[in-house]
Design an enzyme around this catalytic site. Structure first.
Site, short mmCIF file in Angstrom:
data_model
loop_
_atom_site.label_atom_id
_atom_site.label_comp_id
_atom_site.label_asym_id
_atom_site.label_seq_id
_atom_site.Cartn_x
_atom_site.Cartn_y
_atom_site.Cartn_z
N ASN A 162 -20.74 14.64 -13.48
CA ASN A 162 -22.06 15.01 -12.96
C ASN A 162 -22.67 13.85 -12.18
OD1 ASN A 162 -22.33 14.29 -15.88
ND2 ASN A 162 -24.51 14.64 -15.56
N ASP A 163 -23.81 13.30 -12.57
CA ASP A 163 -24.59 12.42 -11.70
C ASP A 163 -23.79 11.26 -11.11
OD1 ASP A 163 -26.43 14.01 -12.98
OD2 ASP A 163 -27.65 12.37 -13.74
N GLU A 205 -36.22 13.37 -13.63
CA GLU A 205 -34.97 12.64 -13.78
C GLU A 205 -34.61 11.90 -12.49
OE1 GLU A 205 -32.05 14.74 -16.85
OE2 GLU A 205 -32.09 15.74 -14.91
N TYR A 235 -25.52 7.05 -20.19
CA TYR A 235 -26.16 7.95 -19.23
C TYR A 235 -26.43 7.24 -17.90
CZ TYR A 235 -26.81 11.97 -22.35
OH TYR A 235 -26.61 13.08 -23.16
N SER A 236 -27.06 7.96 -16.98
CA SER A 236 -27.14 7.54 -15.59
C SER A 236 -27.89 6.24 -15.38
CB SER A 236 -27.80 8.64 -14.76
OG SER A 236 -26.95 9.75 -14.65
N ARG A 271 -35.11 7.71 -19.02
CA ARG A 271 -33.74 7.40 -18.59
C ARG A 271 -33.60 7.19 -17.08
NH1 ARG A 271 -33.52 12.73 -20.72
NH2 ARG A 271 -33.38 14.38 -19.15
N ASP A 272 -32.36 6.87 -16.69
CA ASP A 272 -31.90 6.80 -15.30
C ASP A 272 -32.52 5.64 -14.53
OD1 ASP A 272 -30.78 9.20 -16.15
OD2 ASP A 272 -32.26 10.43 -15.13
N LEU A 303 -15.43 16.88 -17.03
CA LEU A 303 -16.68 17.16 -16.32
C LEU A 303 -17.23 15.93 -15.64
CD1 LEU A 303 -19.71 19.27 -17.34
CD2 LEU A 303 -20.07 16.81 -16.98
N GLN A 323 -21.14 9.98 -13.89
CA GLN A 323 -21.14 10.49 -15.26
C GLN A 323 -19.88 11.30 -15.49
OE1 GLN A 323 -24.31 10.36 -17.74
NE2 GLN A 323 -23.56 8.54 -16.69
#
Length: 486
Positions: A42-43, A220, A102-103, A161-162, A40, A59
């Site tokens: 994602n970002d 986010e 994480y991002s 986050r991010d 998978l 990600q």
């Protein structure tokens, strides 16, 4: 530390080798988009220009097509078209990121590449902890983790986050997505003189900030930059209820435009505007190119509908990134255009001038295929509605209602679904179709529809149709090269 990281990376490599044949034989593998080698994606993260290359991280869960403990995958490119796989940049191997890297973002400082990311941790009570972390590289490929640089401040939950980091007037800034203890989404601001010591300046936008109230339970993936005199905050609010044609996806991606007071650390802004009208667009991130252009890449995905399965999951992978886009600020709105470098993909041009479309389905010679770019210039719209059909998808514009509509086949294969937006007039359409994606740019980037589509790849017809009248067009079509390496 190294042995733990090396073990995780080795496991990921073994998974790639194990699934390589199954993934490669999937007919929906993309020809010119960034996608995961397995698992998978994602970002997009850490979009940056460093040492002569564009670097883009993402990600990535290499072990399943569901969300899990995320790694940072990594690709790089000279020209934004031909992307090459690099070594895995980050693996979840430390106490502060053991449940996922994480991002985050990347900046260049003193000829080194700095990655800022959120370390995700689930403690023994099952509660979320998050840490803003730093990793540094001298060559842009191998990264040394420096550990946490920011802990969650009082008043906020573990949904913090991010980090997006940038420099202005000799000060480093960081914007972060956050959730208050009252479950309201915000973007908060930090400042730093040296990228290691960070000072909390409070929220600059979000629920209960300024005149905005109850606008989502979590914000986010923030990104803050200036474009043609306007300060733009890109962000993804979660928890917005649908309003007519607006907010139709589970989570939304859009922007606020206004002006930042850098001394008071406040942001005066207008209303939230969705950036993309399609089914699959989220977590956009920008960078500044060497020539000054503001470039954007987004995740061509969103939160999954319950029970919705994409066909590629059966072959061990899911999701991709959008094409790189250049952003412009014109007449109070954000314009998105495919980067000019994508013209390198073009081959076998076919052009039809002054085409008249009527109620009969019009098929043009050599205008067909499943991987293509089509550019349509509208010269005279004298009909109630105009449409373009390709595979099981279609684009429609109704001039009476001033509504643009994109229709696709549901992933289940049973029935159709739509996304819409208002559009005062239709002047041009530019469609980038890959094996299992479509990006439609209207009026030179005034509106965009981005979606994954899973057509019968043997259906290659592209036809045009008008209702109650006729439309005159110039149509140019190119087949596009396959440039992905994996």
């Amino acid at each position: 530390m190294k042995s733990s990281s090396q073990a995780l990376i080795q496991q990921a490599k073994e998974k790639i080798n194990e699934m390589k044949l199954l993934v490669a034989n999937d007919p929906y593998r993309l020809d010119y988009h960034i996608m995961p080698p397995v698992g998978l994606l994602n970002d997009p993260n850490g979009f940056v220009y460093f040492n002569g290359y564009y670097h883009l991280f993402y990600q990535w869960n290499p072990f399943a097509t569901t969300h899990g403990a995320k790694f940072w995958g990594h690709v790089f490119s000279k020209d934004l078209v031909h992307w090459h796989q690099a070594e895995i940049a980050l693996a979840p191997d430390q106490w502060y990121d053991k449940n996922g890297c994480y991002s985050g973002s990347a900046i260049v400082n003193k000829e080194k590449l700095y990655l800022f990311y959120t370390g995700n941790v689930k403690n023994e009570q099952g509660e979320r902890e998050s840490y803003q972390c730093l990793a540094i590289s001298e060559d842009g490929i191998h990264f040394e983790k420096q550990g946490p640089i920011i802990h969650v401040p009082n008043g906020y939950t573990g949904h913090f986050r991010d980090p997006k980091v940038f420099r202005k007037d000799n000060t480093w800034y960081m914007v972060l997505g956050a959730q208050t203890m009252e479950k309201k989404g915000q973007v908060v601001l930090y400042t730093s003189p040296d990228l290691r010591e960070w000072n909390f300046q409070g929220p600059i936008a979000g629920s209960d900030v300024g005149e905005l109230y109850d606008f989502g339970y979590m914000w986010e993936c923030p990104d803050l930059f200036q474009l043609n005199g306007a300060d733009l905050l890109l962000v993804c609010p979660q928890g917005l209820s649908p309003q007519g044609m607006l907010y139709q996806n589970i989570f939304q991606s859009g922007y606020f435009a206004g002006e930042v007071d850098w001394k008071q650390h406040t942001f005066s802004h207008g209303d939230f505007v969705e950036m993309d009208r399609g089914f699959d667009f989220y977590a956009a991130q920008t960078t500044e190119a060497p020539d000054g252009r503001r470039l954007l890449v987004g995740w061509m995905g969103n939160a999954e509908e319950i029970g919705s399965i994409q066909p590629t999951e059966n072959n061990g992978w899911i999701h991709c990134l959008t094409l790189p886009r250049v952003l412009e600020w014109k007449s109070g709105r954000l314009i998105q255009k495919p980067v000019k470098e994508l013209e390198k993909l073009r081959q076998e041009e076919v052009r039809h001038v002054a085409v008249v479309v009527t109620e009969d389905e019009l098929l043009l010679p050599k205008v067909h295929g499943s991987v293509f770019e089509v550019k349509v210039d509208v010269h005279a719209f004298q009909a109630k509605e105009f449409s373009i059909h390709f595979g099981e998808s279609s684009f429609h514009y109704n001039i009476e209602k001033k509504i643009a509509t994109f229709t696709r086949l549901k992933f289940s294969g049973e029935g159709k679904e739509i996304r819409q937006c208002t559009l005062e007039e239709l002047e041009s359409i530019r469609i980038f179709k890959d094996t299992s994606s479509v990006e439609i740019f209207l009026n030179d980037g005034e509106e965009v529809f981005t979606s994954r589509v899973f057509h019968d790849l043997n259906r290659e017809e592209i036809y045009f149709h008008a209702e109650e009248g006729q439309v005159k067009l110039d149509v140019t079509k190119w087949n596009l090269k396959k440039v992905t390496e994996y």
